[in-house]
Design a protein around this motif. Sequence first.
Motif, mmCIF file in Angstrom:
data_model
loop_
_atom_site.group_PDB
_atom_site.id
_atom_site.type_symbol
_atom_site.label_atom_id
_atom_site.label_comp_id
_atom_site.label_asym_id
_atom_site.label_seq_id
_atom_site.Cartn_x
_atom_site.Cartn_y
_atom_site.Cartn_z
ATOM 1 N N GLY A 292 -16.990 15.492 -3.857
ATOM 2 C CA GLY A 292 -17.752 15.988 -4.685
ATOM 3 C C GLY A 292 -17.043 15.717 -6.676
ATOM 4 O O GLY A 292 -16.040 16.224 -6.475
ATOM 5 N N PRO A 293 -17.471 16.225 -7.310
ATOM 6 C CA PRO A 293 -17.465 16.369 -8.888
ATOM 7 C C PRO A 293 -16.406 17.288 -8.552
ATOM 8 O O PRO A 293 -15.354 17.065 -9.163
ATOM 9 N N GLU A 294 -17.062 18.247 -8.048
ATOM 10 C CA GLU A 294 -15.683 19.762 -8.385
ATOM 11 C C GLU A 294 -14.104 19.238 -7.289
ATOM 12 O O GLU A 294 -13.203 19.815 -8.296
ATOM 13 N N THR A 295 -14.120 18.649 -6.812
ATOM 14 C CA THR A 295 -13.373 18.924 -5.915
ATOM 15 C C THR A 295 -12.453 16.996 -6.587
ATOM 16 O O THR A 295 -10.904 17.339 -7.103
ATOM 17 N N TYR A 296 -13.069 16.091 -7.373
ATOM 18 C CA TYR A 296 -12.713 14.826 -8.095
ATOM 19 C C TYR A 296 -12.263 15.678 -9.563
ATOM 20 O O TYR A 296 -10.591 15.335 -9.552
ATOM 21 N N GLN A 297 -12.638 17.124 -10.070
ATOM 22 C CA GLN A 297 -11.926 17.561 -10.637
ATOM 23 C C GLN A 297 -11.036 17.977 -11.025
ATOM 24 O O GLN A 297 -10.111 18.016 -11.887
ATOM 25 N N GLN A 298 -10.583 19.069 -9.875
ATOM 26 C CA GLN A 298 -9.502 19.705 -9.498
ATOM 27 C C GLN A 298 -8.419 19.266 -9.092
ATOM 28 O O GLN A 298 -7.103 18.500 -9.874
ATOM 29 N N ILE A 299 -8.710 17.912 -8.656
ATOM 30 C CA ILE A 299 -8.162 16.772 -8.482
ATOM 31 C C ILE A 299 -7.260 16.094 -9.505
ATOM 32 O O ILE A 299 -6.046 15.777 -9.801
ATOM 33 N N LEU A 300 -8.146 15.369 -9.974
ATOM 34 C CA LEU A 300 -8.375 14.162 -11.499
ATOM 35 C C LEU A 300 -7.518 14.892 -12.847
ATOM 36 O O LEU A 300 -6.654 13.959 -13.553
ATOM 37 N N ARG A 301 -8.341 16.758 -12.783
ATOM 38 C CA ARG A 301 -7.996 16.649 -14.334
ATOM 39 C C ARG A 301 -7.092 17.659 -14.311
ATOM 40 O O ARG A 301 -6.443 18.559 -15.498
ATOM 41 N N ASP A 302 -6.681 18.276 -13.358
ATOM 42 C CA ASP A 302 -5.814 19.735 -13.878
ATOM 43 C C ASP A 302 -5.008 19.066 -13.757
ATOM 44 O O ASP A 302 -4.293 18.034 -13.048
ATOM 45 N N PRO A 303 -3.600 20.404 -13.882
ATOM 46 C CA PRO A 303 -2.211 19.533 -14.680
ATOM 47 C C PRO A 303 -1.717 19.725 -12.976
ATOM 48 O O PRO A 303 -2.120 20.604 -11.901
ATOM 49 N N PRO A 304 -0.190 18.822 -13.014
ATOM 50 C CA PRO A 304 0.669 18.262 -12.025
ATOM 51 C C PRO A 304 0.392 19.479 -11.351
ATOM 52 O O PRO A 304 0.841 20.709 -11.817
ATOM 53 N N ARG B 204 -9.734 5.203 -6.425
ATOM 54 C CA ARG B 204 -9.371 4.047 -7.671
ATOM 55 C C ARG B 204 -8.553 4.535 -8.042
ATOM 56 O O ARG B 204 -7.256 4.283 -8.568
ATOM 57 N N SER B 205 -8.897 5.446 -8.976
ATOM 58 C CA SER B 205 -7.895 6.541 -9.765
ATOM 59 C C SER B 205 -6.950 6.985 -9.697
ATOM 60 O O SER B 205 -5.811 6.789 -9.673
ATOM 61 N N LEU B 206 -6.817 7.582 -8.129
ATOM 62 C CA LEU B 206 -5.418 8.093 -7.929
ATOM 63 C C LEU B 206 -4.483 7.321 -7.082
ATOM 64 O O LEU B 206 -3.096 7.388 -7.785
ATOM 65 N N PHE B 207 -5.319 6.087 -6.829
ATOM 66 C CA PHE B 207 -4.074 5.521 -6.326
ATOM 67 C C PHE B 207 -3.717 4.437 -7.462
ATOM 68 O O PHE B 207 -1.970 3.953 -7.216
ATOM 69 N N VAL C 184 -6.544 19.892 -0.449
ATOM 70 C CA VAL C 184 -6.701 18.992 0.480
ATOM 71 C C VAL C 184 -7.416 18.927 0.862
ATOM 72 O O VAL C 184 -8.905 19.270 -0.225
ATOM 73 N N VAL C 185 -8.144 17.046 0.370
ATOM 74 C CA VAL C 185 -9.328 16.299 0.143
ATOM 75 C C VAL C 185 -9.563 15.491 1.508
ATOM 76 O O VAL C 185 -9.471 14.944 2.064
#
Length: 425
Positions: free
Chosen positions: A134-146, A200-203, A164-165
Amino acid sequence: MLPASDSDVVPQHLVDQVVDGRCVAFVGAGFAAPAVPAWKMLLRGLAERARLDDDTSGWVADLVENGGSRDLEAAAQVLQTAMGDAFDPALADILATQGRPDAIAERRRLLAGIPFDAILTTNFDPFLVGRVPGPETYQQILRDPPHRWWEPRYWTDDSPGAPVVKLHGEVGPLGDSVVFTQRGYRERLYSSPAYMTFLRSLFATSTVLFLGVSFTDAYLNELRSEVLAMIDQRDEDPPVAYAVLPDVAPHQARYLHSHEGLGTISYDTAGGTDWSGFDRVLRAIHDATNPRAQLGAALADRTVLWVDSSTDDIAFGRRVLDDAARDAGGRTLMVQARSVAEATVWLRDDRADLVIADLARDADGVPVAEALLTTMRREDLRAPVVVLSQHPVTPTERFEAISLGASEVAVGWQELFRELARIFA
Protein backbone atom coordinates in the motif's frame (compact mmCIF):
# COMPACT_ATOMS: atom_id res chain seq x y z
CA MET A 1 32.37 -20.08 8.68
CA LEU A 2 30.37 -22.70 6.84
CA PRO A 3 31.54 -26.29 7.25
CA ALA A 4 33.78 -27.75 4.60
CA SER A 5 30.90 -29.79 3.15
CA ASP A 6 29.14 -26.62 2.02
CA SER A 7 30.30 -25.40 -1.35
CA ASP A 8 30.56 -21.68 -0.70
CA VAL A 9 31.19 -19.22 2.06
CA VAL A 10 29.27 -15.95 2.23
CA PRO A 11 30.65 -13.65 -0.50
CA GLN A 12 32.31 -10.51 0.79
CA HIS A 13 30.39 -8.42 -1.74
CA LEU A 14 27.12 -9.59 -0.18
CA VAL A 15 28.40 -8.83 3.32
CA ASP A 16 29.42 -5.32 2.21
CA GLN A 17 26.03 -4.69 0.61
CA VAL A 18 24.20 -5.77 3.77
CA VAL A 19 26.40 -3.68 6.07
CA ASP A 20 26.10 -0.66 3.77
CA GLY A 21 22.30 -0.80 3.97
CA ARG A 22 21.91 -1.71 0.30
CA CYS A 23 20.51 -5.25 0.59
CA VAL A 24 16.88 -6.40 0.65
CA ALA A 25 15.85 -9.94 1.60
CA PHE A 26 13.22 -11.75 -0.44
CA VAL A 27 11.78 -14.58 1.66
CA GLY A 28 9.86 -17.41 0.00
CA ALA A 29 7.92 -20.47 1.03
CA GLY A 30 11.04 -22.55 1.71
CA PHE A 31 11.91 -20.33 4.66
CA ALA A 32 8.69 -21.18 6.51
CA ALA A 33 8.26 -24.73 5.20
CA PRO A 34 9.05 -26.45 8.54
CA ALA A 35 6.35 -24.38 10.27
CA VAL A 36 3.54 -24.38 7.72
CA PRO A 37 1.29 -27.40 7.05
CA ALA A 38 1.93 -29.02 3.69
CA TRP A 39 -0.08 -27.67 0.75
CA LYS A 40 -2.32 -30.80 0.57
CA MET A 41 -2.98 -30.64 4.30
CA LEU A 42 -3.99 -26.99 4.00
CA LEU A 43 -6.41 -27.76 1.18
CA ARG A 44 -7.92 -30.74 2.97
CA GLY A 45 -8.40 -28.62 6.09
CA LEU A 46 -10.12 -25.91 4.07
CA ALA A 47 -12.37 -28.48 2.38
CA GLU A 48 -13.43 -29.81 5.79
CA ARG A 49 -14.42 -26.31 6.90
CA ALA A 50 -16.21 -25.45 3.65
CA ARG A 51 -19.88 -26.14 3.09
CA LEU A 52 -19.55 -27.76 -0.32
CA ASP A 53 -22.19 -29.60 -2.30
CA ASP A 54 -21.39 -33.19 -3.24
CA ASP A 55 -20.30 -32.33 -6.76
CA THR A 56 -17.87 -29.57 -5.67
CA SER A 57 -16.58 -31.69 -2.79
CA GLY A 58 -15.73 -34.53 -5.16
CA TRP A 59 -14.14 -32.11 -7.61
CA VAL A 60 -11.87 -30.67 -4.92
CA ALA A 61 -10.96 -34.15 -3.65
CA ASP A 62 -9.98 -35.30 -7.14
CA LEU A 63 -7.81 -32.20 -7.67
CA VAL A 64 -6.06 -32.57 -4.30
CA GLU A 65 -5.43 -36.29 -4.60
CA ASN A 66 -4.05 -35.94 -8.13
CA GLY A 67 -1.40 -33.77 -6.52
CA GLY A 68 0.08 -31.87 -9.46
CA SER A 69 0.92 -28.21 -8.85
CA ARG A 70 -1.69 -26.98 -11.34
CA ASP A 71 -4.32 -29.25 -9.76
CA LEU A 72 -3.51 -27.97 -6.28
CA GLU A 73 -3.73 -24.37 -7.48
CA ALA A 74 -7.06 -25.19 -9.10
CA ALA A 75 -8.35 -26.76 -5.87
CA ALA A 76 -7.37 -23.60 -3.98
CA GLN A 77 -9.26 -21.48 -6.49
CA VAL A 78 -12.39 -23.64 -6.28
CA LEU A 79 -12.33 -23.51 -2.48
CA GLN A 80 -11.77 -19.75 -2.34
CA THR A 81 -14.65 -19.14 -4.74
CA ALA A 82 -16.97 -21.49 -2.87
CA MET A 83 -16.12 -20.18 0.61
CA GLY A 84 -16.08 -16.46 -0.18
CA ASP A 85 -15.43 -14.32 2.90
CA ALA A 86 -15.06 -17.44 5.06
CA PHE A 87 -11.91 -18.50 3.19
CA ASP A 88 -9.34 -16.26 4.92
CA PRO A 89 -10.59 -16.93 8.50
CA ALA A 90 -10.57 -20.69 7.81
CA LEU A 91 -7.03 -20.48 6.46
CA ALA A 92 -5.94 -18.46 9.51
CA ASP A 93 -7.49 -21.07 11.82
CA ILE A 94 -5.60 -23.92 10.14
CA LEU A 95 -2.29 -22.08 10.41
CA ALA A 96 -2.98 -21.22 14.05
CA THR A 97 -3.91 -24.78 15.05
CA GLN A 98 -1.59 -26.81 12.83
CA GLY A 99 1.29 -24.40 12.23
CA ARG A 100 4.54 -24.81 14.16
CA PRO A 101 6.17 -21.39 14.57
CA ASP A 102 8.64 -22.92 17.03
CA ALA A 103 10.15 -24.88 14.12
CA ILE A 104 11.49 -21.66 12.57
CA ALA A 105 12.05 -19.62 15.73
CA GLU A 106 15.81 -19.65 15.21
CA ARG A 107 15.44 -18.72 11.55
CA ARG A 108 13.26 -15.77 12.48
CA ARG A 109 15.77 -14.64 15.10
CA LEU A 110 18.66 -14.81 12.66
CA LEU A 111 16.67 -13.03 9.94
CA ALA A 112 15.78 -10.16 12.30
CA GLY A 113 19.44 -9.80 13.28
CA ILE A 114 20.72 -9.28 9.73
CA PRO A 115 20.71 -5.54 8.95
CA PHE A 116 18.69 -5.70 5.74
CA ASP A 117 17.17 -2.47 4.52
CA ALA A 118 13.86 -4.32 4.16
CA ILE A 119 12.45 -7.84 4.05
CA LEU A 120 9.93 -8.82 1.37
CA THR A 121 8.01 -12.06 1.69
CA THR A 122 5.42 -13.85 -0.40
CA ASN A 123 4.46 -15.93 2.65
CA PHE A 124 1.00 -15.12 4.00
CA ASP A 125 1.43 -17.04 7.27
CA PRO A 126 1.61 -14.94 10.47
CA PHE A 127 5.11 -16.11 11.43
CA LEU A 128 6.84 -12.98 10.07
CA VAL A 129 5.24 -9.79 11.36
CA GLY A 130 4.92 -7.09 8.72
CA ARG A 131 2.80 -4.72 6.67
CA VAL A 132 0.79 -5.38 3.52
CA PRO A 133 1.36 -3.54 0.23
CA GLY A 134 0.00 0.00 0.00
CA PRO A 135 1.11 3.64 -0.34
CA GLU A 136 2.28 3.99 3.28
CA THR A 137 4.31 0.78 3.04
CA TYR A 138 5.85 1.79 -0.28
CA GLN A 139 6.76 5.21 1.11
CA GLN A 140 8.38 3.70 4.20
CA ILE A 141 10.55 1.29 2.21
CA LEU A 142 11.44 3.52 -0.73
CA ARG A 143 11.68 6.98 0.85
CA ASP A 144 12.83 6.49 4.44
CA PRO A 145 16.62 6.61 5.02
CA PRO A 146 18.34 3.21 4.82
CA HIS A 147 18.43 1.17 8.02
CA ARG A 148 22.09 1.02 8.96
CA TRP A 149 23.68 -1.89 10.77
CA TRP A 150 24.37 0.01 14.00
CA GLU A 151 20.71 0.83 14.68
CA PRO A 152 19.14 -0.66 17.84
CA ARG A 153 16.64 -2.67 15.73
CA TYR A 154 19.39 -5.26 15.15
CA TRP A 155 21.07 -5.42 18.56
CA THR A 156 19.21 -7.95 20.66
CA ASP A 157 17.30 -11.21 20.20
CA ASP A 158 13.95 -9.48 20.69
CA SER A 159 14.71 -6.52 18.40
CA PRO A 160 12.31 -6.15 15.45
CA GLY A 161 14.87 -6.19 12.65
CA ALA A 162 14.18 -4.71 9.22
CA PRO A 163 10.63 -3.73 8.20
CA VAL A 164 8.74 -6.64 6.60
CA VAL A 165 6.39 -6.32 3.62
CA LYS A 166 3.88 -9.17 3.19
CA LEU A 167 3.61 -9.04 -0.61
CA HIS A 168 0.82 -11.63 -0.79
CA GLY A 169 -1.08 -10.39 2.24
CA GLU A 170 -1.47 -12.12 5.58
CA VAL A 171 -4.15 -14.24 7.16
CA GLY A 172 -5.58 -12.34 10.08
CA PRO A 173 -6.38 -8.70 10.81
CA LEU A 174 -3.99 -6.83 8.49
CA GLY A 175 -6.78 -5.84 6.12
CA ASP A 176 -5.42 -7.37 2.91
CA SER A 177 -6.80 -10.42 1.12
CA VAL A 178 -4.44 -13.39 0.85
CA VAL A 179 -2.94 -14.19 -2.54
CA PHE A 180 -3.49 -17.93 -2.64
CA THR A 181 -4.69 -18.65 -6.18
CA GLN A 182 -3.80 -17.85 -9.79
CA ARG A 183 -6.65 -15.35 -9.89
CA GLY A 184 -5.21 -13.69 -6.82
CA TYR A 185 -1.78 -13.48 -8.46
CA ARG A 186 -3.31 -11.88 -11.57
CA GLU A 187 -5.24 -9.34 -9.56
CA ARG A 188 -2.21 -8.40 -7.46
CA LEU A 189 0.01 -8.03 -10.54
CA TYR A 190 -2.27 -6.37 -13.05
CA SER A 191 -4.90 -4.55 -11.00
CA SER A 192 -2.32 -2.72 -8.91
CA PRO A 193 0.34 -1.08 -11.11
CA ALA A 194 1.99 0.44 -8.03
CA TYR A 195 2.81 -3.07 -6.78
CA MET A 196 5.08 -3.89 -9.73
CA THR A 197 6.54 -0.38 -9.75
CA PHE A 198 7.47 -0.86 -6.10
CA LEU A 199 9.19 -4.20 -6.77
CA ARG A 200 10.89 -2.91 -9.90
CA SER A 201 12.31 0.06 -7.97
CA LEU A 202 13.69 -2.14 -5.20
CA PHE A 203 15.16 -4.76 -7.54
CA ALA A 204 16.86 -2.05 -9.61
CA THR A 205 18.41 -0.14 -6.71
CA SER A 206 19.17 -2.85 -4.11
CA THR A 207 21.05 -6.11 -3.96
CA VAL A 208 18.42 -8.78 -3.31
CA LEU A 209 19.11 -11.90 -1.25
CA PHE A 210 16.62 -14.68 -2.00
CA LEU A 211 15.93 -17.03 0.91
CA GLY A 212 13.72 -20.07 0.45
CA VAL A 213 12.76 -19.04 -3.11
CA SER A 214 12.46 -21.64 -5.88
CA PHE A 215 12.18 -19.14 -8.78
CA THR A 216 9.06 -20.81 -10.17
CA ASP A 217 7.02 -17.56 -10.18
CA ALA A 218 6.97 -16.31 -13.77
CA TYR A 219 6.49 -12.67 -12.78
CA LEU A 220 9.49 -12.78 -10.45
CA ASN A 221 11.75 -14.16 -13.17
CA GLU A 222 10.41 -11.63 -15.68
CA LEU A 223 11.05 -8.80 -13.24
CA ARG A 224 14.63 -9.95 -12.68
CA SER A 225 15.20 -10.17 -16.44
CA GLU A 226 13.84 -6.67 -16.93
CA VAL A 227 16.23 -5.26 -14.33
CA LEU A 228 19.24 -7.11 -15.84
CA ALA A 229 18.45 -5.68 -19.26
CA MET A 230 17.91 -2.19 -17.86
CA ILE A 231 21.30 -2.00 -16.13
CA ASP A 232 23.12 -3.95 -18.89
CA GLN A 233 24.54 -6.56 -16.50
CA ARG A 234 27.86 -8.02 -17.74
CA ASP A 235 29.77 -11.20 -16.83
CA GLU A 236 32.44 -9.34 -14.92
CA ASP A 237 29.98 -7.27 -12.86
CA PRO A 238 29.22 -8.29 -9.28
CA PRO A 239 25.86 -10.04 -8.89
CA VAL A 240 22.75 -7.90 -8.63
CA ALA A 241 21.21 -10.59 -6.45
CA TYR A 242 22.17 -13.65 -4.41
CA ALA A 243 20.25 -16.80 -3.56
CA VAL A 244 20.70 -19.51 -0.95
CA LEU A 245 19.99 -22.69 -2.95
CA PRO A 246 20.40 -26.43 -2.43
CA ASP A 247 22.80 -28.61 -4.41
CA VAL A 248 24.01 -26.12 -7.01
CA ALA A 249 26.92 -27.55 -8.99
CA PRO A 250 29.87 -25.27 -9.87
CA HIS A 251 28.98 -25.18 -13.57
CA GLN A 252 25.42 -24.19 -12.69
CA ALA A 253 26.65 -21.46 -10.34
CA ARG A 254 28.90 -20.11 -13.07
CA TYR A 255 25.99 -19.92 -15.53
CA LEU A 256 23.73 -18.18 -13.01
CA HIS A 257 26.40 -15.58 -12.32
CA SER A 258 27.31 -14.98 -15.94
CA HIS A 259 23.84 -14.92 -17.48
CA GLU A 260 21.39 -14.28 -14.65
CA GLY A 261 23.40 -11.86 -12.50
CA LEU A 262 22.73 -14.22 -9.60
CA GLY A 263 25.34 -15.23 -7.04
CA THR A 264 24.58 -18.58 -5.42
CA ILE A 265 25.36 -19.72 -1.90
CA SER A 266 24.85 -23.46 -2.13
CA TYR A 267 24.51 -26.13 0.51
CA ASP A 268 24.58 -29.90 0.24
CA THR A 269 21.34 -31.74 1.08
CA ALA A 270 22.90 -35.23 0.93
CA GLY A 271 20.57 -36.25 -1.83
CA GLY A 272 17.55 -34.38 -0.48
CA THR A 273 17.75 -35.87 3.02
CA ASP A 274 19.36 -33.03 5.01
CA TRP A 275 18.21 -29.42 4.76
CA SER A 276 20.15 -28.10 7.75
CA GLY A 277 22.60 -26.42 5.40
CA PHE A 278 20.08 -23.62 4.87
CA ASP A 279 20.20 -22.79 8.56
CA ARG A 280 24.01 -22.90 8.59
CA VAL A 281 24.15 -20.46 5.68
CA LEU A 282 21.64 -18.14 7.32
CA ARG A 283 23.68 -18.18 10.52
CA ALA A 284 26.88 -17.47 8.59
CA ILE A 285 25.28 -14.42 6.96
CA HIS A 286 24.00 -13.29 10.36
CA ASP A 287 27.37 -13.69 12.06
CA ALA A 288 29.15 -11.83 9.25
CA THR A 289 26.82 -8.81 9.39
CA ASN A 290 25.00 -8.60 12.73
CA PRO A 291 26.40 -5.73 14.84
CA ARG A 292 26.25 -7.68 18.10
CA ALA A 293 28.01 -10.65 16.53
CA GLN A 294 30.68 -8.38 15.06
CA LEU A 295 31.21 -6.48 18.31
CA GLY A 296 31.24 -9.73 20.25
CA ALA A 297 34.02 -11.14 18.10
CA ALA A 298 35.99 -7.90 18.42
CA LEU A 299 35.59 -7.63 22.20
CA ALA A 300 35.94 -11.30 23.13
CA ASP A 301 38.52 -11.72 25.92
CA ARG A 302 39.17 -7.97 26.14
CA THR A 303 38.85 -5.64 29.12
CA VAL A 304 36.46 -2.69 28.99
CA LEU A 305 36.63 0.02 31.65
CA TRP A 306 33.42 2.02 32.11
CA VAL A 307 33.90 5.34 33.90
CA ASP A 308 30.47 6.38 35.14
CA SER A 309 29.06 6.99 38.61
CA SER A 310 25.72 5.32 37.78
CA THR A 311 25.28 1.57 37.36
CA ASP A 312 21.87 2.06 35.75
CA ASP A 313 23.22 4.41 33.07
CA ILE A 314 25.57 1.80 31.64
CA ALA A 315 23.48 -1.32 32.32
CA PHE A 316 22.02 -1.74 28.83
CA GLY A 317 25.24 -1.23 26.90
CA ARG A 318 27.22 -3.34 29.32
CA ARG A 319 24.74 -6.21 28.98
CA VAL A 320 24.72 -6.05 25.17
CA LEU A 321 28.51 -6.11 24.91
CA ASP A 322 28.89 -8.82 27.54
CA ASP A 323 26.26 -11.03 25.86
CA ALA A 324 27.81 -10.39 22.46
CA ALA A 325 31.25 -11.49 23.60
CA ARG A 326 29.81 -14.61 25.21
CA ASP A 327 27.90 -15.49 22.03
CA ALA A 328 31.15 -15.13 20.10
CA GLY A 329 32.81 -17.72 22.33
CA GLY A 330 34.77 -15.35 24.54
CA ARG A 331 34.27 -13.32 27.68
CA THR A 332 34.71 -9.60 28.04
CA LEU A 333 35.81 -8.31 31.44
CA MET A 334 33.59 -5.34 32.28
CA VAL A 335 34.95 -3.06 35.01
CA GLN A 336 33.12 -0.01 36.32
CA ALA A 337 34.97 2.90 37.90
CA ARG A 338 32.67 5.38 39.61
CA SER A 339 35.13 8.27 39.56
CA VAL A 340 38.17 9.55 37.68
CA ALA A 341 40.35 8.75 40.68
CA GLU A 342 39.13 5.15 40.76
CA ALA A 343 39.66 4.82 36.99
CA THR A 344 43.17 6.23 37.28
CA VAL A 345 44.12 3.66 39.92
CA TRP A 346 42.86 0.86 37.70
CA LEU A 347 44.74 2.12 34.62
CA ARG A 348 47.98 2.42 36.60
CA ASP A 349 47.83 -1.20 37.73
CA ASP A 350 45.93 -3.00 34.96
CA ARG A 351 45.53 -2.92 31.21
CA ALA A 352 42.29 -1.81 29.53
CA ASP A 353 41.60 -2.50 25.87
CA LEU A 354 38.91 0.16 25.84
CA VAL A 355 37.72 2.99 28.08
CA ILE A 356 34.17 4.34 27.85
CA ALA A 357 33.87 7.59 29.77
CA ASP A 358 30.78 9.56 30.73
CA LEU A 359 30.51 13.15 29.49
CA ALA A 360 28.44 14.26 32.52
CA ARG A 361 30.02 16.61 35.02
CA ASP A 362 31.37 15.46 38.35
CA ALA A 363 30.82 17.07 41.76
CA ASP A 364 33.37 19.78 40.90
CA GLY A 365 31.49 20.70 37.70
CA VAL A 366 34.18 19.26 35.40
CA PRO A 367 33.14 16.77 32.70
CA VAL A 368 34.22 13.30 33.80
CA ALA A 369 35.66 12.46 30.38
CA GLU A 370 37.65 15.68 30.24
CA ALA A 371 39.19 15.08 33.68
CA LEU A 372 40.01 11.47 32.82
CA LEU A 373 41.59 12.31 29.45
CA THR A 374 43.68 15.06 31.08
CA THR A 375 44.92 12.65 33.74
CA MET A 376 45.68 9.91 31.21
CA ARG A 377 47.70 12.31 29.10
CA ARG A 378 49.63 13.63 32.12
CA GLU A 379 50.48 10.14 33.40
CA ASP A 380 50.90 8.54 29.97
CA LEU A 381 48.14 5.99 30.63
CA ARG A 382 47.27 4.54 27.24
CA ALA A 383 44.00 3.05 25.99
CA PRO A 384 41.40 4.00 23.37
CA VAL A 385 38.80 6.27 24.97
CA VAL A 386 35.27 6.77 23.68
CA VAL A 387 33.24 9.48 25.36
CA LEU A 388 29.57 8.56 25.80
CA SER A 389 26.72 11.01 26.24
CA GLN A 390 23.02 10.25 26.39
CA HIS A 391 22.21 13.84 25.45
CA PRO A 392 23.16 16.02 22.46
CA VAL A 393 26.62 17.55 22.68
CA THR A 394 27.78 20.94 21.52
CA PRO A 395 30.57 21.35 18.93
CA THR A 396 32.74 22.83 21.68
CA GLU A 397 32.28 19.80 23.96
CA ARG A 398 33.12 17.44 21.14
CA PHE A 399 36.17 19.47 20.08
CA GLU A 400 37.53 19.56 23.63
CA ALA A 401 37.19 15.79 24.08
CA ILE A 402 38.78 14.98 20.71
CA SER A 403 41.63 17.43 21.31
CA LEU A 404 42.39 15.69 24.62
CA GLY A 405 42.70 12.31 22.90
CA ALA A 406 39.20 10.78 22.70
CA SER A 407 38.58 8.76 19.56
CA GLU A 408 34.98 10.01 19.37
CA VAL A 409 32.12 11.51 21.33
CA ALA A 410 29.21 9.11 20.89
CA VAL A 411 25.68 10.31 21.50
CA GLY A 412 23.60 7.30 22.50
CA TRP A 413 24.17 3.60 22.21
CA GLN A 414 24.03 3.30 18.43
CA GLU A 415 26.84 5.82 17.94
CA LEU A 416 28.86 4.06 20.64
CA PHE A 417 28.52 0.66 18.98
CA ARG A 418 29.35 2.14 15.58
CA GLU A 419 32.54 3.65 17.00
CA LEU A 420 33.56 0.43 18.74
CA ALA A 421 33.16 -1.43 15.45
CA ARG A 422 35.38 1.16 13.77
CA ILE A 423 38.06 0.94 16.48
CA PHE A 424 38.27 -2.83 16.41
CA ALA A 425 37.67 -3.36 12.69
